[in-house]
Design an enzyme around this catalytic site. Structure first.
Site, PDB file in Angstrom:
ATOM      1  N   HIS A   1      -3.679  -9.152   3.139  1.00  0.00           N
ATOM      2  CA  HIS A   1      -5.121  -9.185   3.396  1.00  0.00           C
ATOM      3  C   HIS A   1      -5.406 -10.050   4.613  1.00  0.00           C
ATOM      4  CE1 HIS A   1      -6.185  -8.175  -1.059  1.00  0.00           C
ATOM      5  NE2 HIS A   1      -5.978  -7.097  -0.339  1.00  0.00           N
TER       6      HIS A   1
ATOM      7  N   TYR B   1      -9.462 -10.586  -7.355  1.00  0.00           N
ATOM      8  CA  TYR B   1      -8.499 -10.706  -8.449  1.00  0.00           C
ATOM      9  C   TYR B   1      -8.739 -11.948  -9.306  1.00  0.00           C
ATOM     10  CZ  TYR B   1      -6.477  -6.952  -5.871  1.00  0.00           C
ATOM     11  OH  TYR B   1      -6.313  -5.750  -5.222  1.00  0.00           O
TER      12      TYR B   1
ATOM     13  N   ARG C   1       0.838  -1.197   0.000  1.00  0.00           N
ATOM     14  CA  ARG C   1       0.000   0.000   0.000  1.00  0.00           C
ATOM     15  C   ARG C   1       0.879   1.256   0.000  1.00  0.00           C
ATOM     16  NH1 ARG C   1      -2.086  -3.615   3.819  1.00  0.00           N
ATOM     17  NH2 ARG C   1      -4.205  -4.377   3.358  1.00  0.00           N
TER      18      ARG C   1
ATOM     19  N   HIS D   1      -2.986   3.736  -5.813  1.00  0.00           N
ATOM     20  CA  HIS D   1      -3.507   2.444  -5.362  1.00  0.00           C
ATOM     21  C   HIS D   1      -3.736   1.501  -6.545  1.00  0.00           C
ATOM     22  CE1 HIS D   1      -4.981   0.049  -2.056  1.00  0.00           C
ATOM     23  NE2 HIS D   1      -6.055  -0.280  -2.738  1.00  0.00           N
TER      24      HIS D   1
ATOM     25  N   LYS E   1      -1.891  -2.915   7.925  1.00  0.00           N
ATOM     26  CA  LYS E   1      -3.026  -2.460   8.723  1.00  0.00           C
ATOM     27  C   LYS E   1      -3.010  -3.155  10.078  1.00  0.00           C
ATOM     28  CE  LYS E   1      -6.248  -1.167   5.048  1.00  0.00           C
ATOM     29  NZ  LYS E   1      -7.597  -1.376   4.464  1.00  0.00           N
TER      30      LYS E   1
ATOM     31  N   ARG F   1      -1.122  -1.197  -6.923  1.00  0.00           N
ATOM     32  CA  ARG F   1      -1.314  -2.376  -6.073  1.00  0.00           C
ATOM     33  C   ARG F   1      -2.249  -3.369  -6.747  1.00  0.00           C
ATOM     34  NH1 ARG F   1      -1.297  -4.219  -0.627  1.00  0.00           N
ATOM     35  NH2 ARG F   1      -3.311  -4.896   0.211  1.00  0.00           N
TER      36      ARG F   1
END
Length: 356
Positions: free
Chosen positions: A330, A339, A208, A304, A234, A307
């Site tokens: 993730h 994806y 990110r 973004h 995150k 990514r």
């Protein structure tokens, strides 16, 4: 301490009171790993304890929170400021006049042009706020008022079948973009090396933008023909990404040489000429410049998109969804499934079903 649902007789003042208490509770629960100056947090918390005279002052203090590193506060304050503006124009007498249908009406009006992801944030902010009030209010007789807001049947979200797929570059465009990074003329030679290094790390690893801007010099380590990069994702969850040294060596050497002459804040790998952290908006601007210079046009030209391009190619070449999940950091495999929609070969295989 608990307060009556209508702690103040004035609706506007009462709603502001509950909003500031809710945001105060959220600030104390947000991740603070990006906060560098703890004294700034103390100053912000003191303002909350003192209360606010207007929704604007509350919003400005939340901006201070974000600037010092509590970036998650925007998820709550933006929708709730809009809610405050909406409800205070209705002439309501009590918070008890707010119900599920009124909130659905607010969401329908104020989120119509927003993405599904943002709509979900608005819904979550409302659920969190009214859930907080449910638990925190109590009158003199010890009785609590419960809104019991669920917003389960709100029709504003299109659902998974209606979600737009993210913009991405195909393999030919990715190679053209990488070549474009090398050929693009940036204003300053040393900052050009920084920009090339930054964009290459993002496109070659899929991290990110915020993760890239938070990297420290010590986070990048050479291991033979590769560089290992320690990333804080995150929730401050660590992971390691890898890329070939030959792809960034030249730019890394040039940028480190320029960086060594600066007083860099917090050992950041990437910084501006004053040694301060770069902004995501700046990165998106240079991505767009390189894209347009090389004739690549997408619905969304922001950083973004790099990514998404990395993840799309990774899945197409590996057919390994778990690898995509681990590479992108993730939390759930479901997030990575988007994806799979870009796998043209699987779609082509469906054309053989009726062949005989």
């Amino acid at each position: 301490m608990r307060y009556a649902i209508d702690h103040f007789s004035n609706f506007d003042k009462n709603l502001l009171f509950w909003l500031e208490r809710f945001i105060y509770s959220k600030i104390n629960s947000l991740s603070n790993h990006q906060v560098k100056n703890k004294d700034e947090i103390l100053k912000v918390l003191a303002k909350f304890r003192g209360g606010f005279e207007s929704i604007e002052s509350l919003q400005n203090t939340c901006k201070e929170c974000r600037n010092i590193g509590l970036i998650g506060v925007n998820t709550y304050i933006i929708p709730l400021v809009r809610l405050y503006e909406y409800l205070t124009h209705l002439g309501l007498e009590s918070l008890k006049n707010v119900d599920e249908e009124l909130l659905k009406e607010f969401l329908t009006i104020h989120t119509s042009a927003l993405s599904d992801a943002t709509k979900k944030n608005y819904r979550m902010a409302l659920l969190n706020f009214f859930g907080f009030v449910d638990k925190q209010n109590e009158d003199a007789q010890g009785t609590s008022y419960n809104f019991r807001i669920t917003l389960k049947n709100w029709g504003g979200l299109r659902g998974k079948s209606g979600q737009k797929l993210p913009s991405f570059m195909n393999e030919e465009e990715v190679h053209r973009f990488i070549n474009g990074i090398n050929n693009f003329v940036f204003k300053h030679q040393d900052l050009g090396a920084r920009n090339r290094l930054l964009l290459k790390i993002i496109i070659y690893t899929g991290i990110r933008v915020g993760e890239a801007l938070g990297l420290k010099l010590k986070d990048i380590m050479q291991d033979g023909e590769f560089y290992l990069i320690q990333v804080r994702g995150k929730g401050n969850k660590p992971r390691v990404v890898i890329l070939k040294a030959k792809n960034i060596n030249e730019d890394l050497v040039l940028w480190k040489s320029a960086r060594d002459t600066m007083q860099v804040e917090d050992d950041l790998l990437f910084c501006n000429h004053k040694g301060k952290k770069l902004t995501q908006a700046y990165v998106s601007r240079i991505v767009e410049q390189v894209l347009l210079h090389n004739g690549i046009r997408k619905e969304k030209n922001g950083a973004h998109m790099l990514r998404h391009s990395f993840a799309t190619l990774l899945y197409q070449k590996s057919q390994d969804l778990v690898l995509v999940q681990e590479s992108l950091g993730h939390a759930s495999l479901d997030t990575s499934r988007i994806y799979m929609h870009f796998d043209k070969q699987k779609l082509k295989d469906t054309t053989e079903i009726m062949e005989h």
